[in-house]
Design a protein around this motif. Structure first.
Motif, PDB file in Angstrom:
ATOM      1  N   LEU A 161       0.823  -1.211   0.000  1.00  0.00           N
ATOM      2  CA  LEU A 161       0.000   0.000   0.000  1.00  0.00           C
ATOM      3  C   LEU A 161       0.860   1.265   0.000  1.00  0.00           C
ATOM      4  O   LEU A 161       0.486   2.279  -0.573  1.00  0.00           O
ATOM      5  CB  LEU A 161      -0.936   0.006   1.214  1.00  0.00           C
ATOM      6  N   LYS A 162       2.029   1.153   0.638  1.00  0.00           N
ATOM      7  CA  LYS A 162       2.914   2.324   0.683  1.00  0.00           C
ATOM      8  C   LYS A 162       3.375   2.712  -0.713  1.00  0.00           C
ATOM      9  O   LYS A 162       3.641   3.870  -0.993  1.00  0.00           O
ATOM     10  CB  LYS A 162       4.140   1.997   1.545  1.00  0.00           C
ATOM     11  N   ARG A 163       3.483   1.696  -1.578  1.00  0.00           N
ATOM     12  CA  ARG A 163       4.013   1.965  -2.906  1.00  0.00           C
ATOM     13  C   ARG A 163       2.966   2.538  -3.871  1.00  0.00           C
ATOM     14  O   ARG A 163       3.299   2.907  -4.978  1.00  0.00           O
ATOM     15  CB  ARG A 163       4.641   0.697  -3.476  1.00  0.00           C
ATOM     16  N   ILE A 164       1.710   2.557  -3.454  1.00  0.00           N
ATOM     17  CA  ILE A 164       0.679   3.141  -4.325  1.00  0.00           C
ATOM     18  C   ILE A 164       0.872   4.661  -4.331  1.00  0.00           C
ATOM     19  O   ILE A 164       0.947   5.272  -3.270  1.00  0.00           O
ATOM     20  CB  ILE A 164      -0.720   2.778  -3.798  1.00  0.00           C
ATOM     21  N   PRO A 165       0.961   5.264  -5.519  1.00  0.00           N
ATOM     22  CA  PRO A 165       1.265   6.689  -5.570  1.00  0.00           C
ATOM     23  C   PRO A 165       0.215   7.527  -4.838  1.00  0.00           C
ATOM     24  O   PRO A 165      -0.980   7.236  -4.926  1.00  0.00           O
ATOM     25  CB  PRO A 165       1.267   7.011  -7.064  1.00  0.00           C
ATOM     26  N   SER A 166       0.668   8.543  -4.134  1.00  0.00           N
ATOM     27  CA  SER A 166      -0.258   9.327  -3.320  1.00  0.00           C
ATOM     28  C   SER A 166      -1.212  10.140  -4.195  1.00  0.00           C
ATOM     29  O   SER A 166      -2.260  10.571  -3.731  1.00  0.00           O
ATOM     30  CB  SER A 166       0.518  10.235  -2.375  1.00  0.00           C
ATOM     31  N   GLU A 167      -0.831  10.349  -5.482  1.00  0.00           N
ATOM     32  CA  GLU A 167      -1.739  11.077  -6.378  1.00  0.00           C
ATOM     33  C   GLU A 167      -3.109  10.409  -6.430  1.00  0.00           C
ATOM     34  O   GLU A 167      -4.134  11.067  -6.532  1.00  0.00           O
ATOM     35  CB  GLU A 167      -1.157  11.143  -7.804  1.00  0.00           C
ATOM     36  N   LEU A 168      -3.083   9.073  -6.387  1.00  0.00           N
ATOM     37  CA  LEU A 168      -4.327   8.317  -6.457  1.00  0.00           C
ATOM     38  C   LEU A 168      -5.234   8.668  -5.284  1.00  0.00           C
ATOM     39  O   LEU A 168      -6.433   8.893  -5.441  1.00  0.00           O
ATOM     40  CB  LEU A 168      -3.980   6.824  -6.427  1.00  0.00           C
ATOM     41  N   ARG A 169      -4.610   8.707  -4.102  1.00  0.00           N
ATOM     42  CA  ARG A 169      -5.380   9.053  -2.908  1.00  0.00           C
ATOM     43  C   ARG A 169      -5.852  10.503  -3.001  1.00  0.00           C
ATOM     44  O   ARG A 169      -6.999  10.821  -2.695  1.00  0.00           O
ATOM     45  CB  ARG A 169      -4.522   8.892  -1.658  1.00  0.00           C
ATOM     46  N   GLU A 170      -4.934  11.371  -3.445  1.00  0.00           N
ATOM     47  CA  GLU A 170      -5.265  12.799  -3.494  1.00  0.00           C
ATOM     48  C   GLU A 170      -6.385  13.061  -4.492  1.00  0.00           C
ATOM     49  O   GLU A 170      -7.273  13.884  -4.242  1.00  0.00           O
ATOM     50  CB  GLU A 170      -4.020  13.611  -3.860  1.00  0.00           C
TER      51      GLU A 170
ATOM     52  N   LEU B  34     -10.859   2.212   1.302  1.00  0.00           N
ATOM     53  CA  LEU B  34     -11.592   1.004   0.939  1.00  0.00           C
ATOM     54  C   LEU B  34     -11.831   0.881  -0.558  1.00  0.00           C
ATOM     55  O   LEU B  34     -11.837  -0.220  -1.103  1.00  0.00           O
ATOM     56  CB  LEU B  34     -12.940   0.971   1.673  1.00  0.00           C
ATOM     57  N   LYS B  35     -12.049   2.021  -1.231  1.00  0.00           N
ATOM     58  CA  LYS B  35     -12.441   1.947  -2.648  1.00  0.00           C
ATOM     59  C   LYS B  35     -11.271   2.178  -3.596  1.00  0.00           C
ATOM     60  O   LYS B  35     -11.348   1.812  -4.762  1.00  0.00           O
ATOM     61  CB  LYS B  35     -13.531   3.007  -2.933  1.00  0.00           C
ATOM     62  N   VAL B  36     -10.229   2.820  -3.116  1.00  0.00           N
ATOM     63  CA  VAL B  36      -9.108   3.121  -4.023  1.00  0.00           C
ATOM     64  C   VAL B  36      -7.840   2.378  -3.618  1.00  0.00           C
ATOM     65  O   VAL B  36      -7.271   1.612  -4.394  1.00  0.00           O
ATOM     66  CB  VAL B  36      -8.832   4.643  -4.084  1.00  0.00           C
ATOM     67  N   VAL B  37      -7.435   2.589  -2.368  1.00  0.00           N
ATOM     68  CA  VAL B  37      -6.130   2.075  -1.955  1.00  0.00           C
ATOM     69  C   VAL B  37      -6.107   0.549  -1.898  1.00  0.00           C
ATOM     70  O   VAL B  37      -5.268  -0.100  -2.535  1.00  0.00           O
ATOM     71  CB  VAL B  37      -5.728   2.674  -0.582  1.00  0.00           C
ATOM     72  N   VAL B  38      -7.055  -0.030  -1.149  1.00  0.00           N
ATOM     73  CA  VAL B  38      -7.038  -1.486  -0.974  1.00  0.00           C
ATOM     74  C   VAL B  38      -7.257  -2.239  -2.295  1.00  0.00           C
ATOM     75  O   VAL B  38      -6.499  -3.162  -2.609  1.00  0.00           O
ATOM     76  CB  VAL B  38      -8.051  -1.923   0.112  1.00  0.00           C
ATOM     77  N   PRO B  39      -8.261  -1.843  -3.112  1.00  0.00           N
ATOM     78  CA  PRO B  39      -8.412  -2.553  -4.396  1.00  0.00           C
ATOM     79  C   PRO B  39      -7.151  -2.465  -5.268  1.00  0.00           C
ATOM     80  O   PRO B  39      -6.792  -3.439  -5.921  1.00  0.00           O
ATOM     81  CB  PRO B  39      -9.583  -1.828  -5.055  1.00  0.00           C
ATOM     82  N   THR B  40      -6.506  -1.312  -5.255  1.00  0.00           N
ATOM     83  CA  THR B  40      -5.293  -1.174  -6.068  1.00  0.00           C
ATOM     84  C   THR B  40      -4.195  -2.110  -5.586  1.00  0.00           C
ATOM     85  O   THR B  40      -3.437  -2.671  -6.377  1.00  0.00           O
ATOM     86  CB  THR B  40      -4.766   0.272  -6.022  1.00  0.00           C
TER      87      THR B  40
END
Lengths: 296, 292
Positions: free
Chosen positions: B172-181, B195-201
């Motif tokens: 999860l740390k490696r998922i780019p923060s742009e996605l969260r932002e 739940l909808k962005v980070v975990v599925p990715t």
């Protein structure tokens, strides 16, 4: 909107409590071991560590043979494993990063790490031990076969992946600039390795060695199967012995008296504390290295 | 006079350069040689497993129950079933906790609590499996009054937590923060972002971590010695002692009977096929479709 804020906070609480439960496990583990080993600690105090006899019949428990067994097998295993781990780390980080040989070597190390320890023990018992017995016969030493040496050899094979992986990672983290600087001064590949790469990664190599040591100290099954399981203090590495982990594995279900059980659990407590400290130091070093590496 | 001195120096230099080149080549060969020796024990172990194991594996071996000493034949069906049950229960017990903990560490990484969780997790990961066996014995076996598969699952569950937690956090740390932002910028509350962005990715990495954790604990023996204990009978009741593959390997391997050694070779080969097989599956699963 308020509902969202409430949900968000609630979710964070759930996550945090999961974290806290995990946080409690090692603490609970420590408390459990301390409480359970209290009778033995009360009965023997510090003498437990220094006494040579372990005699369940007379209810005398001293851990010295097992402490010695654990320390000797682990350090001997490190000594045997180190050149190999070091060479593998150098090959994979400096000589061949890609290609057939690198792939084979990398998979070999990963597979070695994946073999369950009971299979190492079984293989050791049926293949390695008879071989050592033959060699001992030829050399005129009492042919036990099962011995401190056999345990160390099996342990050495088992910890190679741990030591080499850590060293490799640290070596590949070294920035290209300083290596190139050394090359530009006319250094040969070996000189760059010896004077730049290896000294820069000392701490990482040391951390890898510590992690491997932690593994070796706590390894149970493989050691139990090839060490011979005698509770007498060994006088040389060709004699059978026992380690803290192997004596727990062997005698725990047979321990009938409370003091016996409690003494075994005290061995577990000692093992836990020692491995925890070693792992802690190892990880501290890695962390500092990572921060330094990232800062470059 | 000076000429000869120069010549001498040049000759010396050349000698030294030659020596350095020889040293360089020699060390390269030596390092390659030493490292290649690492393959030897692996090849030997796999060779012995294959040669000795393949002859004992057949349908009877997999589908039958063990027979008493002296009678030939018999299989290890109870151990295979036992391994599956014990590992499955261990995963059910530990995975939710470990994944939630991993999400916590990756999404709220800097709090004091997170630091402590990370520290405890590292300590737990380094704890010898036999010590965790004692822990499960005190926690479950003593209150229950007898050995049980469930206590074995508790021990293995504790062992697998650090692996799954770390895999989750790292993924999860490696998922780019742009996605969260991007999600947050649209007014999505943070728990829904997770739940909808980070975990599925990161799902692939998490599942991979769980699979690798499963292979790790399915080969564990030491914590089962005085928890699941082993049993020669078919048993699916987690409240009772249960056999497992590593346990039968240990019991058969340390017996004096050749017949049982053969069974142990067969069981070892099965176990290693399972462990390496799941490992490979996990790898293929991740590499398929651009794993992050």
């Amino acid at each position: 909107m308020n509902k969202d804020i409430f949900m968000e906070k609630g979710f964070k609480v759930i996550l945090k409590s999961a974290g806290i439960v995990i946080l409690m496990i090692p603490a609970l583990l420590l408390v459990t071991l301390v409480v359970q080993s209290a009778p033995a600690v009360k009965a023997y105090g510090a003498g437990f560590i220094f006494r040579q006899t372990w005699d369940p019949v007379r209810e005398i428990y001293g851990a010295l043979p097992f402490l010695a067994g654990t320390l000797v097998t682990s350090f001997l295993a490190l000594l045997i494993a180190f050149p190999f781990s070091f060479a593998v780390a150098l090959i994979l980080s400096e000589y061949m990063k890609e290609g057939v040989i690198a792939t084979i070597l990398k998979s070999a190390v990963e597979l070695l790490a994946g073999i369950p320890s009971v299979i190492y023990g079984f293989w050791g018992l049926l293949v390695l031990v008879p071989l050592i017995r033959k060699l001992e016969l030829a050399a005129g030493i009492p042919p036990y076969g099962v011995s401190i040496l056999s345990a160390s050899l099996i342990l050495a094979i088992m910890i190679i992946p741990y030591a080499s992986t850590m060293a490799r990672e640290v070596m590949s983290m070294i920035s290209g600039d300083i290596k190139e600087a050394a090359y530009s001064l006319g250094g040969t590949h070996w000189e760059v390795l010896r004077k730049v790469v290896i000294p820069t990664s000392y701490s990482g190599i040391f951390a890898g060695v510590l992690l491997a040591l932690g593994r070796a100290l706590g390894e149970t099954m493989a050691v139990t199967m090839v060490i011979g399981n005698t509770n007498k203090l060994f006088t040389n590495i060709f004699e059978p012995g026992n380690t803290m982990a192997s004596v727990i594995a062997n005698e725990f279900t047979e321990a009938v008296s409370d003091l016996y059980l409690s003494s075994l659990i005290e061995l577990g407590l000692l093992l836990f504390i020692v491995t925890a400290i070693i792992n802690f130091i190892g990880r501290l070093i890695i962390k500092r290295f990572e921060i330094k590496g990232a800062g470059k | 006079m000076t000429r000869t001195v120069y010549l001498k120096e040049i000759l010396e230099d050349e000698k030294m350069i030659k020596r350095r080149i020889v040293q360089n080549n020699f060390s390269g060969v030596l390092i390659t040689f030493i490292s290649s020796l690492v393959v030897v024990p692996l090849v030997l172990i796999l060779f012995y497993l294959l040669v000795n194991g393949i002859s004992s594996i057949n349908l009877d071996f997999i589908m039958n129950l063990p027979k008493p000493v002296g009678e030939s034949g018999g299989g290890i069906f109870n151990a295979i079933a036992g391994s599956l049950i014990i590992v499955a229960v261990a995963l059910v017990l530990s995975v939710p906790l470990a994944v939630l903990g991993g999400i916590y560490l990756s999404e709220y990484p800097d709090s004091k609590t997170a630091e402590l969780v990370r520290f405890s997790n590292d300590i737990l990961q380094g704890t010898p499996s036999i010590v965790i066996g004692i822990f499960a014995w005190v926690l479950v076996v003593v209150p229950m009054g007898h050995f049980s598969a469930f206590s074995g699952s508790v021990a293995l569950g504790v062992m697998v937590i650090p692996l799954v937690l770390k895999a989750t956090e790292e993924t999860l740390k490696r998922i780019p923060s742009e996605l969260r932002e991007a999600a947050a910028a649209m007014g999505v509350p943070y728990h829904r972002v997770i739940l909808k962005v980070v975990v599925p990715t990161g799902l692939k990495g998490i599942v991979n971590g769980i699979l690798l954790g499963a292979t790790r604990i399915s080969g564990e023996t030491a914590p089962l010695l005085f928890t699941a204990f082993g049993s020669p009978f078919m048993n699916v009741n987690a409240g009772k002692p249960m056999s497992s593959l590593p346990l039968v390997i240990y019991n058969y391997a340390t017996s004096p009977y050749d017949e049982w050694h053969k069974m142990a070779w067969g069981a070892s080969l099965l176990l290693i096929i399972a462990v390496f097989g799941i490992n490979m599956l996990a790898r293929i699963f991740v590499s398929k479709k651009g794993g992050r």
